[in-house]
Design an enzyme around this catalytic site. Structure first.
Site, mmCIF file in Angstrom:
data_model
loop_
_atom_site.group_PDB
_atom_site.id
_atom_site.type_symbol
_atom_site.label_atom_id
_atom_site.label_comp_id
_atom_site.label_asym_id
_atom_site.label_seq_id
_atom_site.Cartn_x
_atom_site.Cartn_y
_atom_site.Cartn_z
ATOM 1 N N SER A 128 17.939 37.180 60.722
ATOM 2 C CA SER A 128 19.162 38.120 61.060
ATOM 3 C C SER A 128 18.728 38.990 62.072
ATOM 4 O O SER A 128 18.275 38.298 63.054
ATOM 5 C CB SER A 128 19.158 39.141 59.687
ATOM 6 O OG SER A 128 20.381 39.927 59.895
ATOM 7 N N TYR A 163 28.412 39.895 67.090
ATOM 8 C CA TYR A 163 27.202 39.554 66.318
ATOM 9 C C TYR A 163 26.759 40.286 65.608
ATOM 10 O O TYR A 163 26.530 39.651 64.463
ATOM 11 C CB TYR A 163 26.063 39.866 67.853
ATOM 12 C CG TYR A 163 24.780 39.610 67.281
ATOM 13 C CD1 TYR A 163 24.152 38.325 67.388
ATOM 14 C CD2 TYR A 163 23.832 40.539 67.397
ATOM 15 C CE1 TYR A 163 22.789 38.202 67.302
ATOM 16 C CE2 TYR A 163 22.505 40.501 67.036
ATOM 17 C CZ TYR A 163 21.970 39.216 66.904
ATOM 18 O OH TYR A 163 20.703 39.130 66.711
ATOM 19 N N LYS A 212 25.532 38.935 61.310
ATOM 20 C CA LYS A 212 23.943 38.944 61.001
ATOM 21 C C LYS A 212 23.998 39.719 59.732
ATOM 22 O O LYS A 212 22.937 39.526 59.012
ATOM 23 C CB LYS A 212 23.188 39.783 62.070
ATOM 24 C CG LYS A 212 23.120 38.940 63.150
ATOM 25 C CD LYS A 212 22.101 37.615 62.942
ATOM 26 C CE LYS A 212 21.729 36.703 64.306
ATOM 27 N NZ LYS A 212 20.969 35.406 63.897
#
Length: 307
Positions: A147, A161, A165
């Site tokens: 992550s 992004y 994650k």
């Protein structure tokens, strides 16, 4: 379940560069394990094989050697099914999977293209989702997800992004409850110097860089070593720097906690205090920085139109 470098069949997504390649090199140099590196580009995979050990062989092609490669679009469930079929044909039972594939394209949400946003979903979540699904169904015993510190502290510029994650973190929490007998680890690395990191900095907005701060990016090899030490110590939520550890301490939530970790009580206490005393003030400062940046940006645009 103890983490071992030796005696494994290791599948590494994103193994052609960056942290994935660093892990492949560590396994090849420091263990007797068989390593399969996977990414979209066969050209990058062959170059990585040459850099790691003088050359890798394609999975399913026969021949000798512990480093294998397989070009695959991991965002395609059918292609991932083909990967596991090829592994079975080669007589390989994967024991560990490292989900290193991913990458960020920093930018303001409204200014990113739909294609960039969709690519972020596939690259940062879809690849891990399909590969984990196949790995669990085919008996892998240890899944190591990658992550990011941005998953627990998402901020301006990382819309392509950070949400994905964070989705990985949620997937990890579910798999820890569902997958009996499978060790599920999650790494939250800070900045590390890789091809992807260099590419990120090309498009990173100034306000993103300002909030992120000037933390030094460590080498991929150093990052890899820190993660291996954490996994060997039995930790399943692994960070690579103090900032990452503190952010995780502030975001424990309804999740499995490694209470055997000797710093766990300190993390719990410090996280509670930081949430109560520091976070409100820090977020006010961030709002002020964003307000100043937005004002300057609007003034610049207005001046450009006037000219």
């Amino acid at each position: 379940m103890k983490y071992e470098l030796n005696g494994q069949v290791v599948l590494i997504s994103g193994g052609s560069q960056g942290l994935g390649r660093a892990f492949a090199q560590k396994y090849i140099e420091e263990s007797d394990s068989t390593v399969v590196i996977v990414s979209r580009s066969e050209e990058k995979l062959t170059r990585a094989g040459e850099a790691i050990c003088g050359g890798a062989r394609r999975l399913g092609a026969g021949g000798a050697g512990r480093l294998l490669y397989y070009a695959c679009n991991l965002g395609d469930a059918a292609a991932v099914g083909g990967l596991f079929a090829t592994l079975a044909d080669a007589g390989l039972q994967v024991t560990q999977v490292l989900f290193c594939a991913g990458g960020a394209v920093p930018g303001l949400f409204a200014e990113l293209s739909s294609a960039q946003l969709a690519a972020g979903v596939e690259m940062n979540y879809g690849t891990a989702l399909h590969l984990a699904h196949g790995a669990v169904r085919h008996g892998a015993r240890h899944l190591v997800f990658f992550s990011s510190a941005a998953a627990v502290y998402p901020f301006i510029g990382y819309s392509q992004y950070a949400p994905l994650k964070a989705a990985l973190r949620a997937l990890v929490a579910v798999l820890r409850q569902e997958c009996d007998g499978v060790r599920v680890s999650c790494v939250y690395p800070g900045n590390f110097a890789s091809e992807g990191y260099a590419e990120e900095n090309r498009t990173k907005p100034a306000i993103t860089a300002a909030i992120e701060g000037s933390s030094e990016a460590i080498s991929c090899a150093a990052c890899c070593d820190k993660i291996v030490r954490g996994l060997r110590s039995g930790y399943d939520d692994v960070t690579t720097d103090f900032v990452g550890w503190l952010l995780l301490a502030c975001n424990m939530g309804f999740n499995y906690h490694s209470t055997t970790y000797f710093l766990w009580p300190l993390g719990w206490l410090l996280g509670a205090l930081v949430n109560l005393l520091v976070v409100p003030i820090y977020m006010l400062l961030c709002r002020w920085d964003i307000h100043k940046w937005r004002t300057q940006r609007e003034e610049t645009h207005l001046a450009a139109k006037t000219d």
